[in-house]
Design a protein around this motif. Structure first.
Motif, PDB file in Angstrom:
ATOM      1  N   GLY A 174      48.172  77.541  31.045  1.00 22.53           N
ATOM      2  CA  GLY A 174      46.861  77.448  31.682  1.00 22.53           C
ATOM      3  C   GLY A 174      45.918  78.516  31.158  1.00 22.53           C
ATOM      4  O   GLY A 174      44.742  78.262  30.917  1.00 22.53           O
ATOM      5  N   ALA A 175      46.444  79.721  30.945  1.00 20.46           N
ATOM      6  CA  ALA A 175      45.617  80.820  30.440  1.00 20.46           C
ATOM      7  C   ALA A 175      45.101  80.509  29.033  1.00 20.46           C
ATOM      8  O   ALA A 175      43.930  80.743  28.723  1.00 20.46           O
ATOM      9  CB  ALA A 175      46.426  82.115  30.430  1.00 20.46           C
ATOM     10  N   ILE A 176      45.965  79.985  28.167  1.00 19.81           N
ATOM     11  CA  ILE A 176      45.539  79.630  26.810  1.00 19.81           C
ATOM     12  C   ILE A 176      44.559  78.467  26.845  1.00 19.81           C
ATOM     13  O   ILE A 176      43.558  78.446  26.111  1.00 19.81           O
ATOM     14  CB  ILE A 176      46.760  79.277  25.933  1.00 19.81           C
ATOM     15  N   ALA A 182      40.558  73.908  26.477  1.00 19.56           N
ATOM     16  CA  ALA A 182      41.319  72.755  25.990  1.00 19.56           C
ATOM     17  C   ALA A 182      42.604  72.604  26.808  1.00 19.56           C
ATOM     18  O   ALA A 182      43.600  73.275  26.511  1.00 19.56           O
ATOM     19  CB  ALA A 182      41.647  72.935  24.515  1.00 19.56           C
ATOM     20  N   PRO A 183      42.601  71.755  27.833  1.00 24.69           N
ATOM     21  CA  PRO A 183      43.783  71.646  28.708  1.00 24.69           C
ATOM     22  C   PRO A 183      45.031  71.123  28.012  1.00 24.69           C
ATOM     23  O   PRO A 183      46.141  71.590  28.291  1.00 24.69           O
ATOM     24  CB  PRO A 183      43.323  70.690  29.819  1.00 24.69           C
ATOM     25  N   LEU A 184      44.887  70.149  27.101  1.00 26.01           N
ATOM     26  CA  LEU A 184      46.070  69.634  26.405  1.00 26.01           C
ATOM     27  C   LEU A 184      46.695  70.699  25.513  1.00 26.01           C
ATOM     28  O   LEU A 184      47.911  70.799  25.403  1.00 26.01           O
ATOM     29  CB  LEU A 184      45.702  68.399  25.579  1.00 26.01           C
ATOM     30  N   THR A 185      45.854  71.508  24.893  1.00 28.56           N
ATOM     31  CA  THR A 185      46.364  72.614  24.074  1.00 28.56           C
ATOM     32  C   THR A 185      47.176  73.572  24.939  1.00 28.56           C
ATOM     33  O   THR A 185      48.268  74.013  24.550  1.00 28.56           O
ATOM     34  CB  THR A 185      45.199  73.374  23.416  1.00 28.56           C
ATOM     35  N   GLY A 186      46.647  73.911  26.107  1.00 22.92           N
ATOM     36  CA  GLY A 186      47.366  74.787  27.027  1.00 22.92           C
ATOM     37  C   GLY A 186      48.693  74.198  27.455  1.00 22.92           C
ATOM     38  O   GLY A 186      49.712  74.901  27.536  1.00 22.92           O
TER      39      GLY A 186
END
Length: 585
Positions: A174-176, A182-186
């Motif tokens: 979530g932090a990333i 970018a939620p999918l990246t997280g």
């Protein structure tokens, strides 16, 4: 009455915790709360670090690394001053007897448990390093605080080991996601880099945390990290081959950078005269690099965007690439703290642009877009250093919205990931843990197996006799049927071998001979702290079905059979599999 009321509150709290552990919906809600906290902490840390850079360097709108030149060179004294702050910070922590636990190590070894003080230490050191302008990113601090807060929530609710690991991954991811918008990246960062696998039970809580964290960034109106945009088009087979070659090139650079950091760090560690002043010396060494190019400062967010827009000459890009690698190596080797996530994105963009320029200048007649090559290089180099091919591929998709580019990005990242795993075997975080003596190669949960030691699985109902006994004395002491094997010890109680009882009753054996002549495996022993994998490996090497466990004084303290060791090993694997698929069994 007051005591009874407090007792009732404790019982009620325990009941609520139990309900949460048993409810999937409640766990998803808890992950969303962890994501909100992670998103808020990410933005706070970013604000603090940029505030420090503004105070020290006077930057306001632009990123530090996007400065065209340093107009006031004296401001670069902020680098050794930042090193001095880190040195004083380290002296204040001198009473700590251990290295802080990061999120990858916590999930691999400690079931997701992170002491909260460790989160503050890592985040503070990273913010000071980045704020002073060292060539490190804040992503390590973001993931640490996000995963750390999630760990505290999970421990307070006494979650099961598997659920706690999932929650820590959700918080870090979530932090990333909040940092990049970018939620999918997280989510993929959580699966690939912190949790270590994709599981059906983890999908909903991880996505809930990532979406919640990104919601915080958008609600605050904060600008996520800029990457680049590109136009949609079709790619030919030759393009795929060229980008696969770029992925291979990035893997080589990634392994080189990790080796350089390790080599320099070990070399600097041996410089006794500057032992307590390494960050200050490192800051001084960074000053001439920053004078040559301000793009070596900080993580490189502004420089990345600037170079993609201005399309500078290949010679300029090559010089910046070498200077940035040197700055990153110096920063990490001399005691500045931070990650290589965004630094690797910047370096990858430089490699991609240089690669595109060389291809376009070649007589082959091929042409690739420098922007596309920069994006592919970013993903490929980051995969080699950080890990997570899907994480980086999805990051490119979410920031560019270019589905055509996704194919060549995946090609390059998979080539880079496979080559790095085959030739090197580590990501940057696990490589540094390896240098400290850890066996971690990924965030997969090996904590169970590491704690399953010879001392835990040994039995203590063994029979021992003196090695000075004769065969006749042995037969009187240990009749047939009493035990299958006997341990020989000397006068001080030291282990001297194992004697099969049946061998001592062989009819052709001289009864006056010493029983020590029948001993086997005299030099093969287990230590109390040996983990189960080391135990099983020794059983295979010795072709034995039973081994003794000794302590530091060479005294026998127990016996382990191969059958029991293998059964316990498979029991732990089965328990891990149940947790992996969300079974409570």
């Amino acid at each position: 009455m007051v005591r009874l009321r407090k007792s009732a509150l404790v019982i009620a709290a325990a009941r609520q915790r139990r309900r949460l552990r048993e409810s999937e919906a409640a766990f998803i809600l808890l992950a969303a709360i962890a994501g909100l906290a992670a998103g808020a902490l990410t933005n706070v840390q970013q604000l603090i670090a940029h505030g420090i850079q503004s105070l020290l360097y006077g930057v306001t709108i632009n990123r530090l690394s996007a400065l065209g030149m340093i107009h006031h060179p004296w401001k670069l004294l902020a680098l050794p001053v930042g090193g001095l702050m880190l040195m004083l910070f380290a002296r204040g922590l001198r009473n700590r007897q251990r290295i802080p636990v990061d999120v990858v190590e916590a999930n691999a070894l400690h079931g997701g448990r992170i002491p909260f003080a460790d989160n503050l230490v890592i985040a503070s050191q990273t913010i000071i390093s980045n704020g002073a302008g060292a060539s490190v990113g804040l992503e390590a601090a973001y993931a640490q605080m996000g995963g750390g807060v999630a760990s505290q929530l999970g421990q307070w609710f006494t979650l099961r080991r598997g659920d706690l690991r999932t929650l820590v991954g959700a918080g870090a991811g979530g932090a990333i996601g909040a940092a990049f918008g970018a939620p999918l990246t997280g989510a993929f960062y959580a699966f690939e880099i912190v949790i270590g696998n994709y599981t059906p039970a983890a999908i909903a809580p991880v996505m809930a945390a990532a979406l919640s964290a990104v919601f915080v960034t958008r609600a605050l109106g904060a600008d996520p990290y800029l990457i680049a945009t590109t136009a949609g088009r079709a790619f030919s087979v030759s393009d795929y081959l060229l980008y696969a070659l770029l992925g291979l090139l990035c893997a080589l650079f990634g392994m080189l950078i990790m080796r350089l950091v390790a080599f320099t760090e070990l070399s600097v560690h041996g410089w006794r005269r500057i032992a307590g002043w390494k960050p200050v010396v490192g800051g001084l060494l960074l000053i001439p690099l920053a004078m040559l190019s301000p793009q070596t400062l900080s993580a490189g967010h502004g420089a990345l965007h600037l170079d993609l827009v201005l399309r500078p000459a290949l010679s300029f890009l090559a010089i910046v690439l070498l200077l940035k690698i040197a700055a990153s190596v110096i920063s990490l080797s001399f005691g500045f703290r931070g990650g290589l996530f965004f630094a690797s994105l910047f370096l990858g963009s430089l490699i991609g642009q240089i690669f595109a320029g060389l291809v376009n200048l070649s007589p082959l007649g091929a042409f690739i877009d420098p922007n596309d090559a920069a994006l592919v290089g970013m993903a490929a180099l980051s995969v080699s250093i950080v890990g997570g091919p899907m994480t980086l591929a999805v990051l490119m998709l979410e920031t560019t919205h270019d589905f055509a580019l996704m194919g060549v990005v995946l090609t390059a990242t998979l080539v880079s990931s496979a080559f790095t795993r085959e030739m090197f075997g580590y990501s940057f975080s696990t490589w540094r843990l390896h240098l400290r003596g850890s066996t971690i190669r990924s965030p997969r949960d090996i904590g169970r197996l590491m704690t399953l030691t010879a001392g835990r699985i040994m039995r203590t109902d063994w029979t021992a006799v003196s090695q000075d006994m004769t065969v006749a004395e042995f037969r009187d002491r240990v009749p047939l049927g009493k035990t299958a094997k006997v341990i020989l010890i000397d006068a001080e109680g030291h282990y001297r071998g194992i004697v099969p009882t049946a061998a001592a009753f062989h009819p052709d054996l001289d009864e006056t001979s010493a029983v020590a002549g029948l001993a086997t495996q005299s030099g093969i022993v287990l230590r109390r702290a040996m983990d189960i994998r080391s135990v099983l490996k020794l059983f295979d090497e010795a072709s034995a079905d039973e081994l003794v466990v000794i302590d530091d004084d060479e005294q026998v303290i127990g016996v382990v059979t191969e059958r029991h060791a293998r059964r316990r090993y498979f029991e732990e694997l089965e328990a891990s599999q149940r947790e992996l698929f969300g079974e409570s069994g």
